[in-house]
Design a protein around this motif. Structure first.
Motif, short mmCIF file in Angstrom:
data_model
loop_
_atom_site.label_atom_id
_atom_site.label_comp_id
_atom_site.label_asym_id
_atom_site.label_seq_id
_atom_site.Cartn_x
_atom_site.Cartn_y
_atom_site.Cartn_z
N LEU A 12 0.85 -1.20 0.00
CA LEU A 12 0.00 0.00 0.00
C LEU A 12 0.89 1.24 0.00
CD1 LEU A 12 -3.20 0.59 0.39
CD2 LEU A 12 -2.45 1.45 2.59
N PRO A 13 0.71 2.16 -0.96
CA PRO A 13 1.55 3.37 -1.01
C PRO A 13 1.10 4.41 0.03
CG PRO A 13 -0.02 3.41 -2.82
CD PRO A 13 -0.20 2.08 -2.12
N VAL A 58 -2.31 8.82 6.52
CA VAL A 58 -2.55 7.43 6.89
C VAL A 58 -3.36 6.75 5.80
CG1 VAL A 58 -2.47 8.05 9.34
CG2 VAL A 58 -4.68 7.87 8.18
N ARG A 59 -3.33 5.44 5.79
CA ARG A 59 -4.01 4.68 4.73
C ARG A 59 -5.49 5.07 4.64
NH1 ARG A 59 -3.62 -1.33 5.19
NH2 ARG A 59 -1.39 -0.90 5.16
N GLY A 60 -5.92 5.32 3.41
CA GLY A 60 -7.29 5.71 3.16
C GLY A 60 -7.54 7.20 3.21
N ALA A 61 -6.49 8.00 3.52
CA ALA A 61 -6.68 9.45 3.66
C ALA A 61 -5.73 10.20 2.73
CB ALA A 61 -6.43 9.88 5.10
N VAL A 66 -5.65 3.38 -0.72
CA VAL A 66 -6.88 2.99 -0.03
C VAL A 66 -6.93 1.47 0.09
CG1 VAL A 66 -9.40 3.09 -0.05
CG2 VAL A 66 -8.05 5.01 -0.97
N PRO A 67 -7.10 0.92 1.28
CA PRO A 67 -7.21 -0.54 1.42
C PRO A 67 -8.38 -1.09 0.62
CG PRO A 67 -6.85 0.50 3.55
CD PRO A 67 -7.14 1.61 2.58
N ALA A 209 -13.28 11.21 5.14
CA ALA A 209 -14.17 10.95 6.27
C ALA A 209 -14.97 9.67 6.05
CB ALA A 209 -15.11 12.13 6.49
N VAL A 210 -15.48 9.47 4.84
CA VAL A 210 -16.29 8.28 4.55
C VAL A 210 -15.43 7.02 4.65
CG1 VAL A 210 -17.59 7.07 2.76
CG2 VAL A 210 -17.95 9.52 3.14
N ARG A 211 -14.23 7.06 4.07
CA ARG A 211 -13.36 5.89 4.15
C ARG A 211 -12.90 5.63 5.59
NH1 ARG A 211 -9.61 8.01 -0.84
NH2 ARG A 211 -10.94 7.30 -2.57
N GLY A 212 -12.63 6.70 6.32
CA GLY A 212 -12.10 6.55 7.67
C GLY A 212 -13.07 5.93 8.65
#
Length: 569
Positions: A12-13, A58-61, A66-67, A209-212
């Motif tokens: 994951l980048p 952080v991942r997803g932000a 995005v995981p 926000a939605v992903r987090g």
């Protein structure tokens, strides 16, 4: 100059941003939800002067990957991200970590990994507990449901209402998409005292926000239901935000069990204002902590600085001990130096640190000099409690000019001197604070037998309201406390107009007996003072009679005016 790179964490980048000289000690800043690395702008710029500062989305932000599914948001993967960034930016030396909110939650995962002290030199955490520690904290309170434990569970549960909402299907994502993302700047301004700025909130807020939300769904229930024993040898600095709307101070009770090398400090800020409005304060704490760790010495715990007048006994002493029990540095002053010294000693035995000074609050020049001395020796206080006061009974026509002068000099001018001397310092510092002025139920309960005393306390209450309005823009709160009948020694030192020495002694004895029979302890007033500081409440009646009189003063003032004709001392 900010330098961008990409770090791979198990495929994951992660978008990583660096500034400062890489030869300096490396500090990694980990943001929370629903932020990105830009929330650290002020603190990063401050620390970059003498540190190698690293931030990452952080991942997803933000600009990071995005995981593919919820499993990609598990704590073990988030902890591994921190180690991946540390290995990339500082492969040969341990790094210092500073984290906030969910950044703190996920950093605890790395900090509590066995052997973490080999890669992490120190950890500063704000507003984000270790979920495993939280699980054990909750278990203890359910197993021992004392009134205090139950209250803590209920209070924190109320503050964490949004976590339940985040677990409901569709609701939380829809709220962010349809309304909250657009309104977030206003939410921060109105609830957090944070002014929007270029780049924050970030342009990617809605999708971040939605992903987090998956952070909560992937970790909260599983970890708290089955907590693991997570210890660490990494030096930890806990920065408690005194006005945090989401994470209460009592959540850190017992943290020393898990992190024995713990240093506690307090920042007078809200959940987000600590980063976005009080960045220099946080940066100073981080710099000091890192310096102590690098020097090989255990940092000295420095809680919030509290100044209390008239602290040699009664409400003043009880308040000093209450703040000390929370780890505060308490400056106590009193006309009686010996009693102030004793209070300071008790503060040091109660978990804080006490410093004693002699002060006549009625002397304006002496108060100004005292304020400058305290600022030079300890810093600008976070809390000032203007507690010093005297009692006096007498009708208006009985009370002499000299008696009026004495009452007003201490009860009113003593408060004015304190507010002016320390309020100026607080406002100029620009980091907020709180001023507590001890008024009285007599401030709104007229009595023909308390002309001077009631007038002085009514003036204190109005002064508090006026000052509250003036200092609001500086983030300094002001509260007026109206205790009522409290079992202190004020009755034994009160004076009475138009009486002989023998008559005065007899009246003092009768008043002391009445207050002792009422037996409302000063410790309960101290508890209300601490609540006022934490909540910012403007007027605080304490006893039942004080609350009742306050109610009547607002809804039936004519009844109180009739009662004022009674000859009640």
């Amino acid at each position: 100059m900010i330098r961008r790179r990409t770090v791979d964490s198990a495929g994951l980048p992660l978008a990583v941003f660096e500034q400062g000289d890489p030869a300096h000690p490396t500090v990694i800043l980990v943001h929370g939800y629903p932020d990105t690395h830009v929330v650290w702008d002020d603190i990063a710029e401050d620390l970059a002067v003498d540190h190698h500062v690293v931030r990452y989305d952080v991942r997803g932000a933000g600009e990071s990957g995005v995981p593919a599914n919820r499993d990609g948001y598990r704590l073990e993967r988030l902890g591994a991200d921190l180690f991946a960034v540390a290995d990339a930016v500082s492969p040969d030396a341990p790094v210092h970590v500073v984290a906030h909110d969910w950044g703190s939650v996920q950093s605890w995962e790395a900090v509590t990994e066995p052997g973490a002290e080999q890669r992490l030199a120190s950890y500063t955490t704000m507003s984000g507990p270790c979920l495993d520690h939280l699980g054990f904290w909750m278990r203890k309170r359910f197993r021992r449901p004392t009134p205090r434990h139950l209250r803590q569970l209920l209070v924190q549960g109320a503050h964490s209402w949004y976590i339940t909402a985040f677990h409901l299907p569709l609701l939380a994502p829809a709220t962010w998409k349809l309304w909250l993302a657009k309104s977030w700047p206003r939410v921060l301004r109105d609830l957090e005292a944070v002014n929007p700025r270029p780049g924050h909130p970030q342009a990617t807020l809605k999708q971040d926000a939605v992903r987090g939300i998956e952070l909560y769904r992937a970790n909260m229930r599983p970890t708290i239901r089955s907590p693991r024993e997570r210890y660490t040898e990494v030096p930890v600095q806990l920065l408690t935000l005194s006005r945090d709307h989401y994470v209460n101070e009592f959540l850190s009770e017992g943290l020393e069990h898990w992190a024995p090398r713990l240093t506690r400090r307090t920042v007078n800020g809200t959940h987000w204002s600590a980063l976005l409005e009080h960045g220099p304060v946080v940066a100073a704490h981080v710099r000091s902590f890192i310096g102590s760790v690098a020097a090989g010495s255990e940092p000295e715990a420095t809680g919030e600085l509290v100044v209390i007048t008239g602290a040699g006994s009664g409400i003043g002493r009880a308040t000093a001990l209450a703040f000390a029990a929370e780890g505060a540095r308490v400056v106590v002053c009193d006309l009686d130096l010996e009693s102030a010294v004793r209070t300071a000693e008790l503060c040091s035995l109660s978990g804080g640190t006490g410093y004693a000074y002699q002060l006549d609050v009625s002397d304006g020049a002496a108060f100004d000099a005292f304020a400058q001395q305290i600022a030079a020796e300890h810093g600008v206080p976070d809390v000032l409690v203007n507690n010093a006061g005297i009692g006096h009974s007498g009708t208006f026509l009985q009370t002499t000019e000299k008696e009026w002068q004495r009452v007003l000099d201490v009860n009113l001018w003593g408060v004015i001197h304190g507010c002016r001397a320390f309020g100026t310092l607080m406002a100029e510092r620009g980091h907020g604070g709180h001023i507590v002025n001890l008024a009285s139920a007599a401030a709104y309960l007229p009595s023909k037998a308390l002309a001077a005393y009631a007038t002085s306390k009514a003036a204190v209450r109005m002064l508090s309201d006026c000052l509250r309005a003036e200092l609001a823009s500086s983030g300094v709160g002001v509260s007026a406390i109206c205790p009522g009948l409290i079992n202190t020694n004020i009755t034994r030192t009160s004076t009475f107009s138009a009486t002989t020495a023998d008559e005065q002694a007899a009246k003092q004895a009768r008043a002391a007996k009445l207050y002792a029979r009422r037996n409302f302890p000063p410790e309960k007033v101290a508890t209300e003072i601490l609540k006022a500081v934490r909540t910012g409440k403007a007027v605080v009646p304490v006893t039942a009679e004080a609350k009742g009189a306050y109610f009547l003063s607002r809804f039936a003032p004519g009844l109180l005016r009739l009662a004022a004709r009674l000859n009640v001392t």
